[in-house]
Scaffold this motif. Structure first.
Motif, PDB file in Angstrom:
ATOM      1  N   TRP A   1       7.015   2.665  24.695  1.00 36.22           N
ATOM      2  CA  TRP A   1       6.062   3.738  24.421  1.00 36.22           C
ATOM      3  C   TRP A   1       5.837   3.864  22.929  1.00 36.22           C
ATOM      4  CZ3 TRP A   1       8.120   7.333  21.237  1.00 36.22           C
ATOM      5  CH2 TRP A   1       9.505   7.511  21.265  1.00 36.22           C
ATOM      6  N   ARG A   2       4.814   4.630  22.568  1.00 38.79           N
ATOM      7  CA  ARG A   2       4.472   4.853  21.165  1.00 38.79           C
ATOM      8  C   ARG A   2       4.029   6.303  20.998  1.00 38.79           C
ATOM      9  NH1 ARG A   2       0.621   0.588  19.268  1.00 38.79           N
ATOM     10  NH2 ARG A   2       2.591  -0.488  19.076  1.00 38.79           N
ATOM     11  N   ALA A   3       4.491   6.931  19.932  1.00 43.24           N
ATOM     12  CA  ALA A   3       4.057   8.285  19.568  1.00 43.24           C
ATOM     13  C   ALA A   3       3.411   8.203  18.194  1.00 43.24           C
ATOM     14  CB  ALA A   3       5.241   9.245  19.537  1.00 43.24           C
ATOM     15  N   ARG A   4       2.272   8.846  18.061  1.00 43.63           N
ATOM     16  CA  ARG A   4       1.548   8.829  16.788  1.00 43.63           C
ATOM     17  C   ARG A   4       1.317  10.264  16.333  1.00 43.63           C
ATOM     18  NH1 ARG A   4      -2.255   4.743  19.607  1.00 43.63           N
ATOM     19  NH2 ARG A   4      -1.229   2.791  19.087  1.00 43.63           N
ATOM     20  N   PHE A   5       1.471  10.455  15.032  1.00 40.51           N
ATOM     21  CA  PHE A   5       1.286  11.776  14.447  1.00 40.51           C
ATOM     22  C   PHE A   5       0.377  11.660  13.232  1.00 40.51           C
ATOM     23  CE2 PHE A   5       5.580  11.518  16.225  1.00 40.51           C
ATOM     24  CZ  PHE A   5       5.543  12.554  17.147  1.00 40.51           C
ATOM     25  N   ASP A   6      -0.426  12.672  13.007  1.00 41.19           N
ATOM     26  CA  ASP A   6      -1.319  12.631  11.849  1.00 41.19           C
ATOM     27  C   ASP A   6      -0.627  13.180  10.604  1.00 41.19           C
ATOM     28  OD1 ASP A   6      -1.467  15.445  11.899  1.00 41.19           O
ATOM     29  OD2 ASP A   6      -3.382  15.448  12.948  1.00 41.19           O
ATOM     30  N   ARG A   7      -1.340  13.199   9.515  1.00 37.35           N
ATOM     31  CA  ARG A   7      -0.765  13.582   8.223  1.00 37.35           C
ATOM     32  C   ARG A   7      -0.373  15.048   8.147  1.00 37.35           C
ATOM     33  NH1 ARG A   7      -3.121  11.225   4.464  1.00 37.35           N
ATOM     34  NH2 ARG A   7      -4.566  10.001   5.664  1.00 37.35           N
ATOM     35  N   HIS A   8      -0.807  15.853   9.083  1.00 40.16           N
ATOM     36  CA  HIS A   8      -0.486  17.275   9.069  1.00 40.16           C
ATOM     37  C   HIS A   8       0.767  17.611   9.877  1.00 40.16           C
ATOM     38  CE1 HIS A   8      -4.277  17.771   7.087  1.00 40.16           C
ATOM     39  NE2 HIS A   8      -4.882  17.153   8.081  1.00 40.16           N
ATOM     40  N   THR A   9       1.370  16.601  10.488  1.00 41.84           N
ATOM     41  CA  THR A   9       2.572  16.814  11.292  1.00 41.84           C
ATOM     42  C   THR A   9       3.769  17.043  10.381  1.00 41.84           C
ATOM     43  OG1 THR A   9       1.679  15.363  12.999  1.00 41.84           O
ATOM     44  CG2 THR A   9       4.049  15.810  13.067  1.00 41.84           C
TER      45      THR A   9
ATOM     46  N   ASP B   1       0.812  -1.216   0.000  1.00 43.14           N
ATOM     47  CA  ASP B   1       0.000   0.000   0.000  1.00 43.14           C
ATOM     48  C   ASP B   1       0.848   1.269   0.000  1.00 43.14           C
ATOM     49  OD1 ASP B   1      -2.421  -1.440   0.086  1.00 43.14           O
ATOM     50  OD2 ASP B   1      -2.221  -1.684   2.261  1.00 43.14           O
ATOM     51  N   GLY B   2       2.165   1.118  -0.129  1.00 43.00           N
ATOM     52  CA  GLY B   2       3.052   2.283  -0.153  1.00 43.00           C
ATOM     53  C   GLY B   2       3.488   2.758   1.214  1.00 43.00           C
ATOM     54  N   GLY B   3       3.195   2.001   2.258  1.00 42.10           N
ATOM     55  CA  GLY B   3       3.608   2.372   3.609  1.00 42.10           C
ATOM     56  C   GLY B   3       5.053   1.983   3.868  1.00 42.10           C
ATOM     57  N   LEU B   4       5.722   2.775   4.679  1.00 38.07           N
ATOM     58  CA  LEU B   4       7.112   2.521   5.057  1.00 38.07           C
ATOM     59  C   LEU B   4       7.138   1.914   6.452  1.00 38.07           C
ATOM     60  CD1 LEU B   4      10.283   3.272   4.637  1.00 38.07           C
ATOM     61  CD2 LEU B   4       9.716   5.134   6.190  1.00 38.07           C
TER      62      LEU B   4
ATOM     63  N   ASP C   1      -1.474   6.786   3.082  1.00 38.48           N
ATOM     64  CA  ASP C   1      -2.740   6.572   2.373  1.00 38.48           C
ATOM     65  C   ASP C   1      -3.709   5.656   3.103  1.00 38.48           C
ATOM     66  OD1 ASP C   1      -1.878   8.186   0.266  1.00 38.48           O
ATOM     67  OD2 ASP C   1      -0.787   6.509  -0.630  1.00 38.48           O
ATOM     68  N   ASN C   2      -3.393   5.285   4.339  1.00 43.27           N
ATOM     69  CA  ASN C   2      -4.262   4.387   5.096  1.00 43.27           C
ATOM     70  C   ASN C   2      -5.181   5.215   5.999  1.00 43.27           C
ATOM     71  OD1 ASN C   2      -5.486   2.565   6.825  1.00 43.27           O
ATOM     72  ND2 ASN C   2      -3.642   1.322   7.085  1.00 43.27           N
ATOM     73  N   PRO C   3      -6.466   5.293   5.684  1.00 45.25           N
ATOM     74  CA  PRO C   3      -7.370   6.111   6.495  1.00 45.25           C
ATOM     75  C   PRO C   3      -7.637   5.532   7.887  1.00 45.25           C
ATOM     76  CG  PRO C   3      -8.610   4.916   4.838  1.00 45.25           C
ATOM     77  CD  PRO C   3      -7.150   4.639   4.579  1.00 45.25           C
ATOM     78  N   HIS C   4      -7.232   4.280   8.125  1.00 40.21           N
ATOM     79  CA  HIS C   4      -7.480   3.621   9.408  1.00 40.21           C
ATOM     80  C   HIS C   4      -6.255   3.600  10.313  1.00 40.21           C
ATOM     81  CE1 HIS C   4     -11.271   2.466   7.689  1.00 40.21           C
ATOM     82  NE2 HIS C   4     -10.646   1.896   6.673  1.00 40.21           N
ATOM     83  N   ALA C   5      -5.204   4.288   9.922  1.00 34.25           N
ATOM     84  CA  ALA C   5      -3.970   4.299  10.707  1.00 34.25           C
ATOM     85  C   ALA C   5      -3.453   5.724  10.817  1.00 34.25           C
ATOM     86  CB  ALA C   5      -2.900   3.418  10.050  1.00 34.25           C
ATOM     87  N   ASP C   6      -2.684   5.976  11.869  1.00 35.11           N
ATOM     88  CA  ASP C   6      -1.996   7.261  11.959  1.00 35.11           C
ATOM     89  C   ASP C   6      -0.964   7.319  10.850  1.00 35.11           C
ATOM     90  OD1 ASP C   6      -3.138   8.417  14.428  1.00 35.11           O
ATOM     91  OD2 ASP C   6      -2.318   6.590  15.312  1.00 35.11           O
ATOM     92  N   THR C   7      -0.702   8.505  10.350  1.00 38.55           N
ATOM     93  CA  THR C   7       0.266   8.626   9.272  1.00 38.55           C
ATOM     94  C   THR C   7       1.655   8.239   9.741  1.00 38.55           C
ATOM     95  OG1 THR C   7      -1.057  10.359   8.250  1.00 38.55           O
ATOM     96  CG2 THR C   7       1.242  10.213   7.576  1.00 38.55           C
ATOM     97  N   TRP C   8       2.061   8.724  10.906  1.00 40.30           N
ATOM     98  CA  TRP C   8       3.392   8.431  11.462  1.00 40.30           C
ATOM     99  C   TRP C   8       3.242   7.692  12.782  1.00 40.30           C
ATOM    100  CZ3 TRP C   8       7.416   9.651   8.483  1.00 40.30           C
ATOM    101  CH2 TRP C   8       7.301  10.697   7.572  1.00 40.30           C
ATOM    102  N   THR C   9       4.041   6.652  12.987  1.00 38.36           N
ATOM    103  CA  THR C   9       4.108   5.966  14.275  1.00 38.36           C
ATOM    104  C   THR C   9       5.574   5.734  14.597  1.00 38.36           C
ATOM    105  OG1 THR C   9       2.027   4.809  13.878  1.00 38.36           O
ATOM    106  CG2 THR C   9       3.472   3.905  15.586  1.00 38.36           C
ATOM    107  N   ILE C  10       5.968   6.134  15.793  1.00 34.17           N
ATOM    108  CA  ILE C  10       7.308   5.842  16.303  1.00 34.17           C
ATOM    109  C   ILE C  10       7.095   5.086  17.601  1.00 34.17           C
ATOM    110  CG2 ILE C  10       9.478   6.780  17.197  1.00 34.17           C
ATOM    111  CD1 ILE C  10       8.925   9.299  15.516  1.00 34.17           C
ATOM    112  N   SER C  11       7.735   3.943  17.745  1.00 36.73           N
ATOM    113  CA  SER C  11       7.596   3.194  18.984  1.00 36.73           C
ATOM    114  C   SER C  11       8.949   2.652  19.425  1.00 36.73           C
ATOM    115  CB  SER C  11       6.576   2.062  18.843  1.00 36.73           C
ATOM    116  OG  SER C  11       6.988   1.130  17.880  1.00 36.73           O
ATOM    117  N   LEU C  12       9.077   2.494  20.723  1.00 36.10           N
ATOM    118  CA  LEU C  12      10.294   1.957  21.328  1.00 36.10           C
ATOM    119  C   LEU C  12       9.899   0.782  22.190  1.00 36.10           C
ATOM    120  CD1 LEU C  12      13.345   2.188  21.985  1.00 36.10           C
ATOM    121  CD2 LEU C  12      12.697   3.693  23.858  1.00 36.10           C
ATOM    122  N   ASP C  13      10.512  -0.371  21.956  1.00 36.03           N
ATOM    123  CA  ASP C  13      10.245  -1.546  22.782  1.00 36.03           C
ATOM    124  C   ASP C  13      10.764  -1.303  24.184  1.00 36.03           C
ATOM    125  OD1 ASP C  13       9.125  -2.930  20.695  1.00 36.03           O
ATOM    126  OD2 ASP C  13      10.918  -4.091  20.248  1.00 36.03           O
ATOM    127  N   GLY C  14      10.046  -1.808  25.144  1.00 26.86           N
ATOM    128  CA  GLY C  14      10.465  -1.688  26.526  1.00 26.86           C
ATOM    129  C   GLY C  14      11.469  -2.765  26.907  1.00 26.86           C
TER     130      GLY C  14
END
Length: 97
Positions: A71-79, A32-35, A51-64
């Motif tokens: 933790w996980r940080a999520r950002f939308d397409r306008h970030t 689907d073109g996701g990285l 292009d996935n309307p059901h997911a945040d555009t950006w996700t950064i996560s760090l395993d504990g």
């Protein structure tokens, strides 16, 4: 007081390419073109799904660890991509904190 310009708009996601290359992250592009990228130690994940309307555009996560939760940080397409890069650079520059 002088007018300040704030970061607005998503910027250019291709600006991530040099960060991933210079820091030896591995990545794949899905159908689907996701990285999906992982740090060399594989504890940090970066997801980009523009292009996935059901997911945040950006996700950064760090395993504990056994002692600290992840933790996980999520950002939308306008970030702005500069903000996403700033979070990633901070993680790389301060790995043991």
């Amino acid at each position: 007081m002088p007018s300040r310009k704030w970061l607005l708009g998503e910027g250019n996601p291709n600006d991530l390419n040099s960060f991933l290359y210079e820091n030896r992250w591995t990545y794949v592009i899905d159908a689907d073109g996701g990285l999906h990228a992982a740090s060399p130690c594989t504890r940090v994940y970066l997801g980009y799904q523009p292009d996935n309307p059901h997911a945040d555009t950006w996700t950064i996560s760090l395993d504990g660890t056994a002692r600290q939760p992840g933790w996980r940080a999520r950002f939308d397409r306008h970030t702005p991509v500069e903000l996403v890069l700033s979070v990633l650079r901070t993680l790389v520059e301060h790995p043991g904190r």
